[in-house]
Design a protein around this motif. Structure first.
Motif, PDB file in Angstrom:
ATOM      1  N   ASN A 115       0.295  -0.838   6.579  1.00 41.35           N
ATOM      2  CA  ASN A 115       1.527  -0.794   6.436  1.00 41.35           C
ATOM      3  C   ASN A 115       2.052  -0.388   4.758  1.00 41.35           C
ATOM      4  O   ASN A 115       2.890   0.227   4.936  1.00 41.35           O
ATOM      5  N   THR A 116       1.116  -1.736   4.337  1.00 42.82           N
ATOM      6  CA  THR A 116       0.821  -1.446   2.832  1.00 42.82           C
ATOM      7  C   THR A 116       0.955  -0.434   1.902  1.00 42.82           C
ATOM      8  O   THR A 116       1.201  -0.175   1.110  1.00 42.82           O
ATOM      9  N   SER A 119       3.322   2.839   3.086  1.00 43.72           N
ATOM     10  CA  SER A 119       4.748   2.273   2.132  1.00 43.72           C
ATOM     11  C   SER A 119       4.155   2.400   0.420  1.00 43.72           C
ATOM     12  O   SER A 119       5.625   2.337  -0.202  1.00 43.72           O
TER      13      SER A 119
END
Length: 362
Positions: A115-116, A119
């Motif tokens: 997810n990091t 994003s």
């Protein structure tokens, strides 16, 4: 009075132009080439007390001698600041091409990492994901003594196998992993490499349950997986039990679920040629050749059935069989309900092999 308003208006326009040229904000990041070092890979492993240890090599380009940078962080975004406090150039991750994740860290789940990465607008979705068994930091230090461009060569290797699409190894990027992770009735897979500190070799395909690494397919199991799911093509398929190597193998796979989703019929049509045969059958004899074809079909059916049984036991569905249970105008099952059906499902595998004999070109 009017001339005064015009002067103010003109000043505002000029200021607006300067801001537009600089970007959306008058305060912009420093991107002067002489003062930045692009990062090409990150290696992540378990740190102490729940932290993540992250490593890279600087500088990835240039005449300066390369060296290993490592630090421990609570969150990935901290790594840029930590590195920048210890290196005279600012490290930029816009050229990040590979993320290697140590096996023990992957066992516990990599959703926060994924997810990091997703994003961060500076990081492209085409970066390669790799699971590593062994100490990659040790391998980096060993390689830096021999070739300072080892990271570039590794990237070129992954890129070559992705483009060649030969089924020799699973190549997965961030975009593909994300799609598999967030698609119903689907589980991701990633290539697994092993290092002893001196060599870095492909081991097989790593299977995930959601975001947790649970199993690696190696050898003929990995080759079979390439045929039934990934590339559906193999340049070479070695079957030691039958003393045969078949090549240019292309497959077509169909799944057929019964009405209650309790039984699966899997049919694989396979076209291939014999590359090498050291067994005792006379391939010039039609009956013996047909017997060899039957033996290969039976061997592949058994291997495929065993692989699928393992997937059911560990409750993963990288083949996306659950997608066959989706019908228009019907309420879809939950992932939990599907996995319960999947682990108890009866599976029948049928191979139809069109095997071309060895051609004498002399």
């Amino acid at each position: 009075m009017t001339s005064g308003k015009r002067l103010i208006l003109n000043c505002c326009i000029v200021l607006g132009v300067f801001i537009a040229v600089a970007g959306c904000s008058p305060f912009v990041e420093n991107n002067e080439i002489e003062e930045i070092s692009p990062v090409t890979f990150w290696y992540m492993k378990e740190g102490k007390k729940g932290k993540i240890s992250m490593s890279t090599v600087v500088p990835p380009v240039g005449l300066e001698k390369k060296r290993l940078f490592s630090t421990e962080v609570d969150m990935i975004k901290q790594v840029g600041k930590r590195f920048n406090l210890n290196y005279f150039n600012e490290l930029k991750n816009g050229q990040l091409r590979m993320v290697m994740i140590e096996e023990n860290l992957a066992d516990k789940g990599i959703l926060p990492i994924i997810n990091t990465l997703l994003s961060d607008p500076k990081i492209g979705p085409r970066l390669y994901l790799i699971i590593v068994k062994g100490d990659f930091d040790k391998y980096i230090l060993s390689e830096l003594k021999q070739s300072e461009n080892f990271d570039f060569y590794l990237y070129q290797t992954l890129r070559h196998f992705e483009k060649a699409n030969q089924g020799e190894m699973s190549i997965v990027n961030l975009h593909q992993f994300k799609n598999q992770l967030y698609t119903h009735f689907s589980d991701p897979y990633v290539p697994v490499f092993r290092t002893d500190g001196n060599q870095f070799t492909y081991e097989g395909t790593g299977l995930f349950r959601n975001d947790k690494f649970v199993k690696v397919l190696t050898g003929i199991d990995d080759q079979t997986f390439q045929l039934i799911n990934n590339n559906r093509y193999l340049k070479f398929l070695t079957i030691p039990n039958l003393s045969i190597v078949i090549g240019q193998a292309r497959s077509t796979v169909t799944f057929d679920l019964n009405q209650n989703n309790t039984a699966l019929s899997m049919k694989v049509s396979l076209n291939a040629g014999i590359e090498e045969y050291t067994g005792d059958k006379n391939l010039q004899d039609q009956s013996e050749f047909s017997a060899l074809v039957h033996d290969v079909e039976s061997e592949l059916e058994k291997k495929t059935a065993d692989i699928i049984k393992d997937m059911q036991n560990i409750r993963v569905d990288p083949l996306e069989v659950g997608g066959e249970a989706l019908f228009p105008f019907t309420k879809p099952m939950s992932d939990k309900a599907w996995l319960k059906r999947w682990e108890n499902m009866d599976v029948k595998v049928d191979y139809q092999l069109n095997l071309r004999p060895i051609v004498n070109t002399q």
